[in-house]
Design a protein around this motif. Structure first.
Motif, PDB file in Angstrom:
ATOM      1  N   ASP A 100       0.844  -1.194   0.000  1.00 32.48           N
ATOM      2  CA  ASP A 100       0.000   0.000   0.000  1.00 32.48           C
ATOM      3  C   ASP A 100       0.881   1.247   0.000  1.00 32.48           C
ATOM      4  N   TYR A 101       0.327   2.316  -0.562  1.00 29.72           N
ATOM      5  CA  TYR A 101       1.067   3.564  -0.718  1.00 29.72           C
ATOM      6  C   TYR A 101       0.129   4.746  -0.467  1.00 29.72           C
ATOM      7  N   ASP A 102       0.661   5.771   0.168  1.00 25.15           N
ATOM      8  CA  ASP A 102       0.036   7.090   0.227  1.00 25.15           C
ATOM      9  C   ASP A 102       0.907   8.006  -0.615  1.00 25.15           C
ATOM     10  N   PHE A 103       0.285   8.792  -1.492  1.00 23.07           N
ATOM     11  CA  PHE A 103       1.078   9.638  -2.370  1.00 23.07           C
ATOM     12  C   PHE A 103       0.300  10.892  -2.746  1.00 23.07           C
ATOM     13  N   MET A 104       1.035  11.882  -3.234  1.00 24.62           N
ATOM     14  CA  MET A 104       0.470  13.169  -3.630  1.00 24.62           C
ATOM     15  C   MET A 104       0.735  13.389  -5.113  1.00 24.62           C
ATOM     16  N   VAL A 105      -0.280  13.898  -5.815  1.00 23.27           N
ATOM     17  CA  VAL A 105      -0.165  14.210  -7.240  1.00 23.27           C
ATOM     18  C   VAL A 105      -0.268  15.725  -7.398  1.00 23.27           C
ATOM     19  N   PRO A 106       0.704  16.358  -8.082  1.00 25.33           N
ATOM     20  CA  PRO A 106       0.678  17.821  -8.214  1.00 25.33           C
ATOM     21  C   PRO A 106      -0.463  18.310  -9.112  1.00 25.33           C
ATOM     22  N   VAL A 126      -7.244  -1.242  -4.957  1.00 22.68           N
ATOM     23  CA  VAL A 126      -8.241  -0.330  -4.403  1.00 22.68           C
ATOM     24  C   VAL A 126      -7.589   1.047  -4.306  1.00 22.68           C
ATOM     25  N   LEU A 127      -8.118   2.001  -5.090  1.00 19.48           N
ATOM     26  CA  LEU A 127      -7.600   3.366  -5.125  1.00 19.48           C
ATOM     27  C   LEU A 127      -8.620   4.285  -4.470  1.00 19.48           C
ATOM     28  N   ASP A 128      -8.233   4.905  -3.375  1.00 27.78           N
ATOM     29  CA  ASP A 128      -9.112   5.829  -2.644  1.00 27.78           C
ATOM     30  C   ASP A 128     -10.463   5.187  -2.323  1.00 27.78           C
ATOM     31  N   GLY A 129     -10.438   3.905  -1.956  1.00 24.17           N
ATOM     32  CA  GLY A 129     -11.652   3.198  -1.551  1.00 24.17           C
ATOM     33  C   GLY A 129     -12.450   2.577  -2.676  1.00 24.17           C
ATOM     34  N   ASN A 130     -12.009   2.725  -3.931  1.00 32.66           N
ATOM     35  CA  ASN A 130     -12.733   2.177  -5.085  1.00 32.66           C
ATOM     36  C   ASN A 130     -11.860   1.175  -5.830  1.00 32.66           C
ATOM     37  N   HIS A 159      -3.705  10.694  -2.398  1.00 35.50           N
ATOM     38  CA  HIS A 159      -4.320   9.416  -2.767  1.00 35.50           C
ATOM     39  C   HIS A 159      -3.757   8.296  -1.905  1.00 35.50           C
ATOM     40  N   HIS A 160      -4.536   7.219  -1.838  1.00 32.89           N
ATOM     41  CA  HIS A 160      -4.097   5.982  -1.187  1.00 32.89           C
ATOM     42  C   HIS A 160      -4.459   4.822  -2.107  1.00 32.89           C
ATOM     43  N   ILE A 161      -3.502   3.921  -2.326  1.00 35.48           N
ATOM     44  CA  ILE A 161      -3.770   2.722  -3.107  1.00 35.48           C
ATOM     45  C   ILE A 161      -3.214   1.525  -2.360  1.00 35.48           C
ATOM     46  N   HIS A 163      -3.490  -3.148  -2.305  1.00 36.30           N
ATOM     47  CA  HIS A 163      -3.964  -4.374  -2.925  1.00 36.30           C
ATOM     48  C   HIS A 163      -4.738  -5.141  -1.865  1.00 36.30           C
ATOM     49  N   ARG A 164      -5.959  -5.535  -2.197  1.00 39.22           N
ATOM     50  CA  ARG A 164      -6.830  -6.157  -1.185  1.00 39.22           C
ATOM     51  C   ARG A 164      -6.278  -7.475  -0.658  1.00 39.22           C
ATOM     52  N   GLU A 165      -5.412  -8.158  -1.428  1.00 42.02           N
ATOM     53  CA  GLU A 165      -4.788  -9.408  -0.974  1.00 42.02           C
ATOM     54  C   GLU A 165      -3.383  -9.169  -0.423  1.00 42.02           C
ATOM     55  N   LYS A 166      -3.019  -7.909  -0.272  1.00 43.87           N
ATOM     56  CA  LYS A 166      -1.699  -7.503   0.220  1.00 43.87           C
ATOM     57  C   LYS A 166      -0.561  -8.001  -0.673  1.00 43.87           C
ATOM     58  N   ALA A 167      -0.830  -8.074  -1.971  1.00 36.35           N
ATOM     59  CA  ALA A 167       0.233  -8.373  -2.935  1.00 36.35           C
ATOM     60  C   ALA A 167       1.133  -7.144  -3.044  1.00 36.35           C
ATOM     61  N   ARG A 168       2.422  -7.366  -3.081  1.00 35.33           N
ATOM     62  CA  ARG A 168       3.367  -6.253  -3.212  1.00 35.33           C
ATOM     63  C   ARG A 168       3.434  -5.820  -4.678  1.00 35.33           C
ATOM     64  N   PHE A 169       3.529  -4.502  -4.887  1.00 35.45           N
ATOM     65  CA  PHE A 169       3.566  -3.961  -6.242  1.00 35.45           C
ATOM     66  C   PHE A 169       4.402  -2.692  -6.265  1.00 35.45           C
ATOM     67  N   GLY A 170       4.927  -2.381  -7.445  1.00 35.17           N
ATOM     68  CA  GLY A 170       5.656  -1.136  -7.647  1.00 35.17           C
ATOM     69  C   GLY A 170       4.707  -0.068  -8.152  1.00 35.17           C
ATOM     70  N   LEU A 171       4.917   1.173  -7.712  1.00 40.02           N
ATOM     71  CA  LEU A 171       4.034   2.282  -8.087  1.00 40.02           C
ATOM     72  C   LEU A 171       4.868   3.508  -8.442  1.00 40.02           C
ATOM     73  N   TRP A 172       4.557   4.095  -9.602  1.00 42.29           N
ATOM     74  CA  TRP A 172       5.215   5.313 -10.065  1.00 42.29           C
ATOM     75  C   TRP A 172       4.162   6.342 -10.422  1.00 42.29           C
ATOM     76  N   ILE A 173       4.443   7.608 -10.130  1.00 44.95           N
ATOM     77  CA  ILE A 173       3.558   8.720 -10.448  1.00 44.95           C
ATOM     78  C   ILE A 173       4.311   9.618 -11.421  1.00 44.95           C
ATOM     79  N   TYR A 174       3.643  10.057 -12.477  1.00 41.37           N
ATOM     80  CA  TYR A 174       4.312  10.909 -13.460  1.00 41.37           C
ATOM     81  C   TYR A 174       3.272  11.733 -14.204  1.00 41.37           C
ATOM     82  N   GLY A 175       3.745  12.809 -14.842  1.00 40.10           N
ATOM     83  CA  GLY A 175       2.809  13.656 -15.562  1.00 40.10           C
ATOM     84  C   GLY A 175       3.486  14.581 -16.547  1.00 40.10           C
ATOM     85  N   ASN A 176       2.657  15.164 -17.402  1.00 41.61           N
ATOM     86  CA  ASN A 176       3.094  16.053 -18.469  1.00 41.61           C
ATOM     87  C   ASN A 176       2.331  17.365 -18.339  1.00 41.61           C
TER      88      ASN A 176
END
Length: 195
Positions: A100-106, A126-130, A159-161, A163-176
């Motif tokens: 799980d991750y807590d992160f901020m998007v500009p 599950v992203l922000d409860g959805n 934001h918060h994301i 995995h409901r089964e607690k699977a580990r995952f990599g997460l990257w945030i990016y933008g243009n």
């Protein structure tokens, strides 16, 4: 962000980046090492000497393993049509993923998140409860490792994301934003601890 050498890994999955289908991945060796790289259907072996590097062209998803720890960065190329500049983003190894991750998007950017996850756990985010509705999933397999990657748009703000089964995952945030502005960063990682 450049990680200290005691936080590197030897297994990496480089994610799919939405709209960024032209990327250079750089692998930097701390010590002499042998590398296996799978990019699409091409599997190659490389020998890197200490402090040497390897660059390769990346489009959707690639896999990298090495005998000793290496540092990996991705450099998405500039987008055409004055839509986004090039940038550098650190790729943490798969042994440093979190569930799980807590992160901020500009604000003022067209932003995305990209995720890499074991293929058998691609559902369940599950992203922000959805629950996340997935499209355009890219997968890669090498020996016992089977990973998938996808990218989705994300709004600005906190934001918060997880995995409901607690699977580990990599997460990257990016933008243009403009021809001169773009950003990208890993959302976090499990740091190695030493006594």
């Amino acid at each position: 962000m450049v990680l200290p050498t005691n936080q590197l890994d030897n297994l990496y999955v480089i994610p799919h980046l939405n709209y960024r289908l032209e990327n250079t991945v750089r692998v930097i060796a701390v010590n002499d090492t042998n590398i296996v790289m799978k990019n699409g259907n091409n599997r190659t072996r490389h020998v890197l000497k200490s402090r040497d590097f390897l660059n390769y062209f990346h489009t959707t998803i690639s896999y990298l393993s090495s005998e000793s720890n290496v540092l990996v960065h991705i450099y998405p190329h500039e987008l055409s049509g004055n839509h986004g500049d090039a940038f550098m983003m650190t790729i943490p190894g798969i042994n440093q993923y979190l569930y799980d991750y807590d992160f901020m998007v500009p604000t003022d950017f067209e932003s995305f998140i990209s995720i890499t996850v074991p293929t058998d756990a691609v559902d369940g985010f599950v992203l922000d409860g959805n629950f996340v509705n997935l499209k355009n999933i890219f997968s890669i397999s090498e020996e016992e490792h089977h990973f998938s990657s996808f990218s989705i748009p994300i709004s600005s703000g906190p934001h918060h994301i997880n995995h409901r089964e607690k699977a580990r995952f990599g997460l990257w945030i990016y933008g243009n934003y403009t021809p001169y502005e773009a950003y990208g960063y890993p959302a976090g990682m499990a740091f190695k601890t030493y006594n």
